[in-house]
Enzyme design. Sequence first.
Site, PDB file in Angstrom:
ATOM      1  N   GLY A 162       0.774  -1.219   0.007  1.00 32.54           N
ATOM      2  CA  GLY A 162       0.048   0.041   0.021  1.00 32.54           C
ATOM      3  C   GLY A 162       0.946   1.323  -0.135  1.00 32.54           C
ATOM      4  N   CYS A 163       0.431   2.363   0.528  1.00 42.00           N
ATOM      5  CA  CYS A 163       0.964   3.483   0.449  1.00 42.00           C
ATOM      6  C   CYS A 163       2.379   3.398   1.466  1.00 42.00           C
ATOM      7  CB  CYS A 163       0.249   4.621   1.176  1.00 42.00           C
ATOM      8  SG  CYS A 163       1.012   6.263   1.367  1.00 42.00           S
ATOM      9  N   PHE A 164       3.439   4.055   0.664  1.00 47.19           N
ATOM     10  CA  PHE A 164       4.583   3.785   1.295  1.00 47.19           C
ATOM     11  C   PHE A 164       5.001   4.459   2.558  1.00 47.19           C
ATOM     12  CE2 PHE A 164       6.682   5.984  -2.745  1.00 47.19           C
ATOM     13  CZ  PHE A 164       6.081   7.388  -2.385  1.00 47.19           C
ATOM     14  N   TRP A 165       4.316   5.627   2.703  1.00 44.55           N
ATOM     15  CA  TRP A 165       4.167   6.434   4.164  1.00 44.55           C
ATOM     16  C   TRP A 165       3.790   5.421   5.216  1.00 44.55           C
ATOM     17  CZ3 TRP A 165       0.661  10.876   2.260  1.00 44.55           C
ATOM     18  CH2 TRP A 165       1.211  11.707   1.120  1.00 44.55           C
ATOM     19  N   CYS A 166       2.917   4.627   4.948  1.00 40.91           N
ATOM     20  CA  CYS A 166       2.387   3.669   6.017  1.00 40.91           C
ATOM     21  C   CYS A 166       3.462   2.682   6.276  1.00 40.91           C
ATOM     22  CB  CYS A 166       1.047   2.877   5.556  1.00 40.91           C
ATOM     23  SG  CYS A 166      -0.364   4.470   5.491  1.00 40.91           S
TER      24      CYS A 166
END
Length: 184
Positions: free
Chosen positions: A14-18
């Site tokens: 998913g989102c790499f920030w997470c």
Amino acid sequence: MSNDKNAGAVFGGGCFWCVEAVFDELRGVHAVVSGYAGGTTKNPTYEQVCGGLTGHVEVIKIAFDPGQISFRDLMTVFFATHDPTTLNRQGNDAGTQYRSAIFYADEDQKQEAAAFIKELDEAKTFKNSIVTTLEPLTEFYAAEDYHQKYFANNPYQPYCQYMIPPKLNKLHKQFSQLLKSHGK
């Protein structure tokens, strides 16, 4: 996989920030770099990857000491902190750029990841079958600077406030022994 103090792993969940926020907290992890892998476009930009036409996945590249944390431990955290059963989706993030993927560095990582996925599926760990892809790491492109350490630098950004704390809470509850802060 390397037995020295600097092995690597590349995960897309998913989102790499997470994903970055989770793995930054693990002991034995020296560095986590957000980036892109698995596509055909050379030197892709965030906008290109988000457009879904490059074939790339938002990923994190982890440098870790296998003497402190194993590849299996990393996979255990990876599978516990995202949904590996949804094809090309994590929550509201949809598209092939958000697919669940392990980009293996060598045949050992590929075999270990395949065996681990089989073990999870056979144990019926998840209600549905795992759709995480195993793909060779042929090229990794670091994301733009503003994506690095995004949660640490933007904790009050609404997406971060909503999406990341549940993942970190799960990490702290289920994997406290793997945290850098454990035993301090």
